[in-house]
Design an enzyme around this catalytic site. Structure first.
Site, PDB file in Angstrom:
ATOM      1  N   ASP A   1       3.801   9.308  -0.869  1.00  0.00           N
ATOM      2  CA  ASP A   1       2.562   8.654  -0.440  1.00  0.00           C
ATOM      3  C   ASP A   1       2.248   7.531  -1.418  1.00  0.00           C
ATOM      4  OD1 ASP A   1       0.148   8.161   0.912  1.00  0.00           O
ATOM      5  OD2 ASP A   1      -0.189  10.303   1.207  1.00  0.00           O
TER       6      ASP A   1
ATOM      7  N   HIS B   1       0.817  -1.218   0.000  1.00  0.00           N
ATOM      8  CA  HIS B   1       0.000   0.000   0.000  1.00  0.00           C
ATOM      9  C   HIS B   1       0.849   1.265   0.000  1.00  0.00           C
ATOM     10  CE1 HIS B   1      -4.046  -1.854   0.851  1.00  0.00           C
ATOM     11  NE2 HIS B   1      -3.247  -2.874   1.066  1.00  0.00           N
TER      12      HIS B   1
END
Ligand code: ADP
Length: 458
Positions: free
Chosen positions: A361, A160
């Site tokens: 991110d 992720h």
């Protein structure tokens, strides 16, 4: 087992934290609920309880359409596996912050041991045709540990967070082992094409790995496939929640407009530079009556780097407010606690600008939620860091460099002045993407690929 698409067998999802309670919520739950329900699946993860003597077996939880199996961590496991190797080594390194790494050999040992213990418990549950899907950086060694126990099922992984650059991999205390961990999975899913390129570079740098013509990697007698599956949100549900939001929102004076930031208080989110960029905007527009609402609940406060960022932000917001605030206006409203989802959706919708500026991110779901929450007839504008995985799909946002304060301040001005027609165009383009590649698309696309992935080298 054949090389064709295997539709038999249960789905077993493994993640660090198991969603518990009668009505668990969150993106992954939405993503996996249907896939798990379809074929009596199982979800495995830690219970969130830290106990002195964790039991030798899973605890079983019913009440949903699939089974949930949890296990507890001991205090030493929580410290070494979770706070230590996962969140003081892998998290900072994978977010490009080698300077914040706090590596201890004992933590790495515990990280391996927790994965070994989990593999032992899991191997006892796995049946012949099951497909196993492992989530995220806490569980990198799990496939290797299962293979050692003789598990030959399809095992997929999804990372992720960003895949690290070669130099950050070299800064791991066990860079060789890291690559070997990946090699035991049949499919490694990543958020972006950029992450895939980094993974291939990492394998390409090794004499014992070979890139095959189909862009998979031959590694020893294993074959690994790497593909991008950008994770999405439940777009329709979030849009409906925002449209229905009736909360008071943020009280604003007539003519006052709001920029919103929503993040866990994490050093990867670029919050100090976000505040500085807002100050740069105020220097050029001191009478604009623009307020920045920053919601940043605390997280991982047991890790030292997270206490530092909190002090830095309090200092910055204090000095900016000291310089600009008057009796009717406080330029930065900084809220250091979580906000209920329904209220959050309403606040997104109220804000003229979504200001999402991480330095690194994996995806950034806040950017997607902000867009989904807008009123399509009069939408706000997303200002998005080019360093967020979401930027790869969300080219119709105003993309900024989060290291460049002038660039961010300029984008704020442009967003706040943007004509309605352009706002609508950009929003419609972004919304199309969010509706097509939503959270259900993500899990379906991943699982279809995993079930179809070619196994082995022949
Ligand atoms: P990360 O997974 O690194 O925290 P994301 O942006 O991908 O970052 O996901 C964050 C999730 O947490 C989003 O769904 C967001 O709505 C939620 N969230 C973040 N801050 C808050 C808050 N203050 N209150 C409620 N939810 C929050």
């Amino acid at each position: 087992m054949s090389d064709g698409i295997s539709n038999a067998g249960r789905l077993i999802v493994v993640s660090n934290r198991l969603p518990l309670g009668p009505n668990p919520s969150g993106g992954l739950v939405v993503a996996l609920h249907d896939a798990l329900s379809e074929r009596s699946g199982i979800w495995v993860g830690t219970s969130g309880q830290v106990v002195d003597q964790p039991g030798p077996k899973f605890d079983r939880h019913d009440g949903l359409a699939f089974e949930r199996l949890s296990f507890d961590l001991s205090p030493a496991e929580h410290a070494g596996y979770y706070l230590g190797f996962s969140n003081s080594v892998l998290w900072p390194l994978f977010h490009g912050r080698a300077d914040l790494v706090d590596a201890r050999a004992a933590d790495l040992d515990v990280y391996r041991a927790v994965n070994d213990r989990l593999a032992m418990m899991l191997a006892a549950e796995v049946e012949r045709d099951d497909v196993i899907w492992v989530q995220d950086y806490h569980l990198l060694p799990l496939a290797g540990a299962l293979r050692k126990l003789g598990v030959t099922n399809r095992i997929g992984f999804f990372l992720h967070i960003p895949f690290p650059a070669l130099y950050d991999i070299m800064a791991l205390p066990n860079s060789d082992e890291f690559i070997r961990w990946l090699g035991y999975f049949d499919l490694v899913g990543l958020q972006t094409v950029r992450d895939c390129a980094r993974l291939l570079e990492a394998f390409r740098s090794r004499p014992d790995a070979e890139l095959l013509f189909d862009a998979s990697v031959k590694f020893g007698d294993q074959r690994v496939e790497a593909r991008a599956f950008p994770i999405g949100i439940d777009t329709t549900a979030f849009a409906a929640e925002a449209a229905a939001a009736t909360g008071p929102g943020l009280p604003l004076a007539p003519g006052e407009r709001m920029i919103i930031g929503v993040d866990r208080l994490d050093y990867s989110k670029g919050l100090p530079n976000r505040f500085r960029a807002f100050r740069r905007y105020l220097e050029a527009h001191p009478d604009s009556g623009i307020t920045l609402l920053q919601i940043a609940p605390p997280t991982r406060e047991d890790v030292a780097a997270y206490r530092d960022i909190r002090d830095e932000l309090e200092g910055l917001s204090g000095s900016i407010n000291g310089q600009y605030a008057d009796l009717n206006w406080t330029p930065i409203r900084y809220i250091h606690r979580p906000v209920p989802r329904a209220q959050l959706a309403g606040l997104y919708r109220q804000a003229r600008v979504g200001f999402v500026t991480p330095l690194a991110d994996g995806m950034n779901l806040v950017a997607k939620e902000y867009v989904a929450a807008q009123d399509g007839d009069d939408p706000g504008v997303l200002v998005l860091s080019a360093f967020a995985g979401a930027a790869e799909q969300m080219q119709a946002a105003l993309l900024v460099n989060p290291f460049d304060l002038d660039d961010m301040a300029g984008a704020l001005a442009r967003a706040l002045e943007m004509p309605l027609a352009e706002r609508r165009d950009r929003h419609a383009t972004l919304m199309d993407g969010l509706l097509t590649q939503d959270i259900a698309w993500w899990s379906a696309a991943y699982l279809k690929t995993l079930r179809g992935v070619k196994r082995g080298l022949n």
